[in-house]
Design an enzyme around this catalytic site. Structure first.
Site, PDB file in Angstrom:
ATOM      1  N   ALA A   1     112.247 -18.629   1.956  1.00 50.74           N
ATOM      2  CA  ALA A   1     111.487 -19.719   2.590  1.00 50.74           C
ATOM      3  C   ALA A   1     112.367 -20.350   3.658  1.00 50.74           C
ATOM      4  O   ALA A   1     112.590 -21.563   3.685  1.00 50.74           O
ATOM      5  CB  ALA A   1     111.019 -20.749   1.558  1.00 50.74           C
TER       6      ALA A   1
ATOM      7  N   HIS B   1     118.762 -22.905   7.261  1.00 49.41           N
ATOM      8  CA  HIS B   1     119.379 -21.663   6.780  1.00 49.41           C
ATOM      9  C   HIS B   1     119.905 -20.828   7.957  1.00 49.41           C
ATOM     10  O   HIS B   1     120.972 -20.222   7.879  1.00 49.41           O
ATOM     11  CB  HIS B   1     118.347 -20.782   6.062  1.00 49.41           C
ATOM     12  CG  HIS B   1     117.774 -21.359   4.812  1.00 49.41           C
ATOM     13  ND1 HIS B   1     116.490 -21.839   4.738  1.00 49.41           N
ATOM     14  CD2 HIS B   1     118.310 -21.509   3.576  1.00 49.41           C
ATOM     15  CE1 HIS B   1     116.238 -22.255   3.499  1.00 49.41           C
ATOM     16  NE2 HIS B   1     117.329 -22.081   2.780  1.00 49.41           N
TER      17      HIS B   1
ATOM     18  N   SER C   1     113.223 -26.223   2.041  1.00 47.55           N
ATOM     19  CA  SER C   1     112.091 -25.327   1.784  1.00 47.55           C
ATOM     20  C   SER C   1     110.983 -26.071   1.051  1.00 47.55           C
ATOM     21  O   SER C   1     109.825 -25.677   1.091  1.00 47.55           O
ATOM     22  CB  SER C   1     112.543 -24.134   0.940  1.00 47.55           C
ATOM     23  OG  SER C   1     113.616 -23.493   1.581  1.00 47.55           O
TER      24      SER C   1
ATOM     25  N   HIS D   1     114.307 -21.787   6.885  1.00 45.69           N
ATOM     26  CA  HIS D   1     114.039 -22.681   8.009  1.00 45.69           C
ATOM     27  C   HIS D   1     115.295 -22.726   8.866  1.00 45.69           C
ATOM     28  O   HIS D   1     116.299 -22.063   8.548  1.00 45.69           O
ATOM     29  CB  HIS D   1     113.623 -24.076   7.509  1.00 45.69           C
ATOM     30  CG  HIS D   1     114.546 -24.630   6.451  1.00 45.69           C
ATOM     31  ND1 HIS D   1     115.841 -25.012   6.722  1.00 45.69           N
ATOM     32  CD2 HIS D   1     114.367 -24.834   5.128  1.00 45.69           C
ATOM     33  CE1 HIS D   1     116.411 -25.442   5.609  1.00 45.69           C
ATOM     34  NE2 HIS D   1     115.550 -25.337   4.619  1.00 45.69           N
TER      35      HIS D   1
ATOM     36  N   ASP E   1     123.180 -29.682  -0.262  1.00 44.56           N
ATOM     37  CA  ASP E   1     123.323 -29.552  -1.719  1.00 44.56           C
ATOM     38  C   ASP E   1     124.765 -29.894  -2.079  1.00 44.56           C
ATOM     39  O   ASP E   1     125.550 -29.025  -2.481  1.00 44.56           O
ATOM     40  CB  ASP E   1     122.979 -28.121  -2.151  1.00 44.56           C
ATOM     41  CG  ASP E   1     121.516 -27.810  -1.905  1.00 44.56           C
ATOM     42  OD1 ASP E   1     120.672 -28.524  -2.459  1.00 44.56           O
ATOM     43  OD2 ASP E   1     121.228 -26.884  -1.139  1.00 44.56           O
TER      44      ASP E   1
ATOM     45  N   GLN F   1     126.096 -28.999  -5.561  1.00 43.32           N
ATOM     46  CA  GLN F   1     126.202 -27.533  -5.679  1.00 43.32           C
ATOM     47  C   GLN F   1     127.499 -27.064  -5.003  1.00 43.32           C
ATOM     48  O   GLN F   1     128.219 -26.215  -5.535  1.00 43.32           O
ATOM     49  CB  GLN F   1     124.983 -26.876  -5.023  1.00 43.32           C
ATOM     50  CG  GLN F   1     125.101 -25.373  -4.855  1.00 43.32           C
ATOM     51  CD  GLN F   1     123.801 -24.735  -4.421  1.00 43.32           C
ATOM     52  OE1 GLN F   1     122.905 -24.546  -5.225  1.00 43.32           O
ATOM     53  NE2 GLN F   1     123.680 -24.394  -3.151  1.00 43.32           N
TER      54      GLN F   1
ATOM     55  N   MET G   1     117.479 -18.676  -1.227  1.00 41.61           N
ATOM     56  CA  MET G   1     116.319 -18.379  -2.073  1.00 41.61           C
ATOM     57  C   MET G   1     115.100 -18.138  -1.177  1.00 41.61           C
ATOM     58  O   MET G   1     113.953 -18.204  -1.645  1.00 41.61           O
ATOM     59  CB  MET G   1     116.059 -19.530  -3.046  1.00 41.61           C
ATOM     60  CG  MET G   1     117.217 -19.709  -4.020  1.00 41.61           C
ATOM     61  SD  MET G   1     116.735 -20.459  -5.578  1.00 41.61           S
ATOM     62  CE  MET G   1     116.070 -22.006  -5.002  1.00 41.61           C
TER      63      MET G   1
HETATM   64  O1  PAF Z   1     121.155 -23.273  -2.456  1.00 46.08           O
HETATM   65  C1  PAF Z   1     120.409 -22.332  -2.793  1.00 46.08           C
HETATM   66  O2  PAF Z   1     119.501 -21.907  -2.069  1.00 46.08           O
HETATM   67  C2  PAF Z   1     120.639 -21.657  -4.151  1.00 46.08           C
HETATM   68  O3  PAF Z   1     121.040 -22.588  -5.116  1.00 46.08           O
HETATM   69  C3  PAF Z   1     121.614 -20.479  -4.077  1.00 46.08           C
HETATM   70  C4  PAF Z   1     123.010 -20.917  -3.675  1.00 46.08           C
HETATM   71  C5  PAF Z   1     121.101 -19.440  -3.088  1.00 46.08           C
HETATM   72  C6  PAF Z   1     121.723 -19.818  -5.455  1.00 46.08           C
HETATM   73  O4  PAF Z   1     120.483 -19.350  -5.890  1.00 46.08           O
END
Ligand code: PAF
Length: 276
Positions: free
Chosen positions: A31, A36, A185, A33, A149, A152, A29
């Site tokens: 922003a 990522h 972020s 750092h 996450d 997730q 998404m």
């Molecule tokens: O983890 C994230 O940044 C978001 O949830 C993702 C996987 C890019 C989906 O928008």
């Protein structure tokens, strides 16, 4: 690095990729750092083409969450991605991803009703939907997600298995600042004093890890780790769970993870550590 802003243009590019070339993909998404960029660097080592997306997905934010104020910096993100070795940046608009009349959502059941799912009821529906769409558009061989996450990750693993998607999921460990704060972020929202209090999260997680290694039982460790968190936090949860199901550990030998979510001021932070 090429920047592609429409699905049609991306699909044209994708259809032209020589068969046999391995495509690695990191959805983000923005922003960005170092956390990522570790995904991009990991892919750069062993795939032929590295793709990243930057898209602040509205469907994973509930009304009143930080969708509007979520940090956006295309220029900075582009430069970071290019320097880390990204080949293609997919940067779609809301109208591209959710055109008028859009009405299809992906709902993963069970695990999404617990923890993050109970505090943010529509969140995982939005995440599963956008990840499903991005995987259909990008058609990667490998896709990365961050261990920070953790729920997730479990939701997406479930979706990829259930919907017979072929991308292999690569998990990237959480990167921490030198003082132990997990990179996020949202850390830019923290004041100096909030940031200081936030360091108690990593300390509490490390304490939990030590205690489990010493053979202490889960209930005792939970009490100790909660006591180690700054009272400035408004806790959503700080529990020990089985990371595959986000349920209480089924038995003595189940894998264990400590999962944290709480507010300091108006900023919500999450973190976790594998204990066993
Ligand atoms: O983890 C994230 O940044 C978001 O949830 C993702 C996987 C890019 C989906 O928008």
């Amino acid at each position: 690095m090429q920047i592609i802003k429409t699905i049609e243009e991306f699909q044209d590019w994708r259809n032209g990729v020589e068969s046999g070339l391995q495509i690695g993909f990191t959805p983000t998404m923005g922003a960005l750092h170092e956390g990522h960029l570790a995904h991009i660097r990991s892919l750069r080592l062993d795939v032929d083409v590295v793709v990243a997306s930057v898209y602040v997905n509205p469907s994973q934010f509930a009304p009143g969450e930080d969708f509007e104020k979520y940090p956006r910096d295309l220029e900075g993100d582009g430069a970071k991605l290019r320097d880390a070795g990204c080949d293609i940046l997919f940067y779609p608009t809301d109208l591209q991803m959710y055109p008028s009349g859009y009405s299809t959502y992906v709902s993963v059941e069970g695990i999404t009703s617990r923890y993050e799912g109970s505090f943010r009821p529509s969140h995982f529906r939005g995440v599963a939907t956008i990840v499903c769409k991005l995987l259909n558009i990008v058609r990667p061989h490998v896709v990365t997600f961050g261990e920070k996450d953790a729920q997730q990750v479990a939701v997406i693993q479930r979706m990829v298995a259930d919907l017979n998607m072929s991308a292999k999921i690569r998990l990237i460990p959480t990167l921490r600042e030198v003082d132990g704060l997990a990179m996020s972020s949202r850390n830019v929202y923290l004041s100096e004093s909030e940031r200081r209090e936030a360091l108690t999260i990593n300390r509490a997680l490390n304490r939990a890890k030590e205690l489990i290694a010493e053979g202490e039982d889960v209930a005792f460790v939970e009490a100790e780790m909660r006591a180690a968190i700054s009272p400035e936090f408004r806790l959503d949860y700080f529990d020990i769970i089985d990371p595959a199901t986000f349920d209480s550990p089924a038995d003595q030998n189940a894998p264990l993870m400590a999962v944290f979510a709480g507010y300091i001021g108006t900023t919500r932070l999450i973190d976790n550590v594998r204990l066993r």
